[in-house]
Design an enzyme around this catalytic site. Structure first.
Site, PDB file in Angstrom:
ATOM      1  CB  CYS A   1      -0.446   2.520   4.040  1.00  0.00           C
ATOM      2  SG  CYS A   1      -1.905   1.784   3.337  1.00  0.00           S
ATOM      3  CG  ASP A   2       3.259   1.242   4.497  1.00  0.00           C
ATOM      4  OD1 ASP A   2       2.870   1.755   5.557  1.00  0.00           O
ATOM      5  OD2 ASP A   2       2.992   0.088   4.165  1.00  0.00           O
TER       6      ASP A   2
ATOM      7  CB  CYS B   1      -0.923  -0.011   1.212  1.00  0.00           C
ATOM      8  SG  CYS B   1      -1.953   1.462   1.323  1.00  0.00           S
TER       9      CYS B   1
END
Ligand code: NDP
Length: 312
Positions: free
Chosen positions: A137-138, A134
């Site tokens: 997200c990261d 992701c």
């Protein structure tokens, strides 16, 4: 058989938000956690994009807080896994892996989706230490670093261009000699000077001490001009598709070609009245904790209305 008013499958942001709303509406919901308590988020580390946490929050802590918030209003959390469903009966009947059967007047399916991985041992070894599925997200943790995105579809292109806004260099590792993505997405990555596409390339493994420092790659595997080499990268992002966890309901609900549950417009209503789908199992596009939470809220509101309208 035990009869519930509102049964929720899944314990990610969609499941727990549905539970908070359903519990506060007096439905005494039962949440079944499923295989991955806390859902997909628990595979990441810190969450920095969920509103309300200016300093970020540990993903496991956030899910723990969501669970407590749901329990505070009377949600019961159980840990078994649904293995069969019967949506022809009213109330609906669910069977669980501990052998129990539970009937329910409304069902909220928040079973999520599972990111696909290549199946390399190193993906597990470096999980949360350089391997991610992701970028949204990261990606932030890879500012000014070198990353690779595996895949040649729309998701891979989208993740690569997102990462290009943060990282110093983005490689796309594409197994075919061409991209599968839409023309517009292909143009977007082709016009980004930070993105370099490695066609006809596969990943054999990852290396690094305490975190990803590079990938072992092979170009044109099995051909006469096969070439093996190492690529120095700090982050390895999988974007080879997601599998929505919807099989159990395929017989009754409408699924799109990838298996995502189709809902009525912007609502979480499915083809079967009283059954609602929330979160990633019904969302091929956004797949964010906040969007999942929002759809869980909508599902609980719909469940409450359905129960009231039907005198249940
Ligand atoms: P896709 O199935 O479209 O693409 C998957 C990509 O991963 C392909 O390039 C595929 O390669 C590659 N791949 C699959 N397995 C492996 C493997 N084992 N090793 C190496 N590469 C692999 O998935 P997406 O998630 O990209 O998209 C899913 C759907 O969502 C699509 O319909 C897409 O259009 C849509 N979507 C739309 C977006 C938008 O419109 N903005 C954004 C994101 C998704 P190969 O081509 O060789 O099979």
């Amino acid at each position: 058989m035990e009869i519930q008013k509102c049964l929720i499958l899944g314990s990610g942001p969609a499941g727990y938000t549905a539970a908070i709303y359903a519990a506060r509406a007096g439905l005494s919901p039962v949440v079944y956690e499923g295989l991955q308590p806390g859902g997909q988020l628990t595979t990441t580390t810190e969450i920095e994009n969920f509103p309300g946490y200016p300093d970020g929050v540990d993903a496991n802590d956030m899910m723990e807080q969501l669970r407590k918030q749901a329990e505070r209003f009377g949600t019961e959390v159980r840990s078994s896994m649904a293995t069969a469903a019967d949506l022809d009966q009213r109330p609906f009947v669910l069977t669980f892996d501990d052998g129990t059967k539970v009937a329910t007047h409304t069902l909220i399916i928040a079973t999520g989706a599972t990111a696909k991985y290549l199946g390399l041992d190193d993906e597990k070894k470096y999980s949360g230490m350089g391997v991610s599925a992701c970028a949204t997200c990261d990606g932030f943790f890879y500012r000014k670093k070198r990353v690779a995105v595996v895949g040649g579809g729309d998701t891979a292109c989208e993740e690569a261009s997102y990462l290009a806004g943060l990282a110093e260099k983005v490689y796309m590792i594409v197994r075919k000699p061409y991209l599968r993505a839409s023309q517009a997405m292909q143009e977007r990555v082709a016009n980004d000077p930070k993105i370099e596409i490695l066609f006809e390339t596969n990943t054999l493994g990852l290396y690094g001490d305490g975190g990803v420092e590079g990938a072992h790659l092979v170009y044109r595997k099995g051909e006469t001009d096969e070439r093996r080499y190492d690529l120095a990268i700090d982050g390895f992002f999988l974007a080879i598709g997601h599998k929505p966890n919807s099989e159990l309901f395929a017989q009754w609900l409408e699924l799109d070609e990838h298996g995502y549950i189709m809902t009525e417009g912007a609502t979480p209503r499915t083809k079967v009245q009283g059954v609602f789908a929330a979160g990633d199992v019904a969302d091929p596009l956004y797949r964010q904790a906040i969007t999942a939470a929002a759809s869980g809220c909508k599902a609980a509101i719909e469940a409450e209305r359905y129960l009231k309208e039907n005198g249940l």
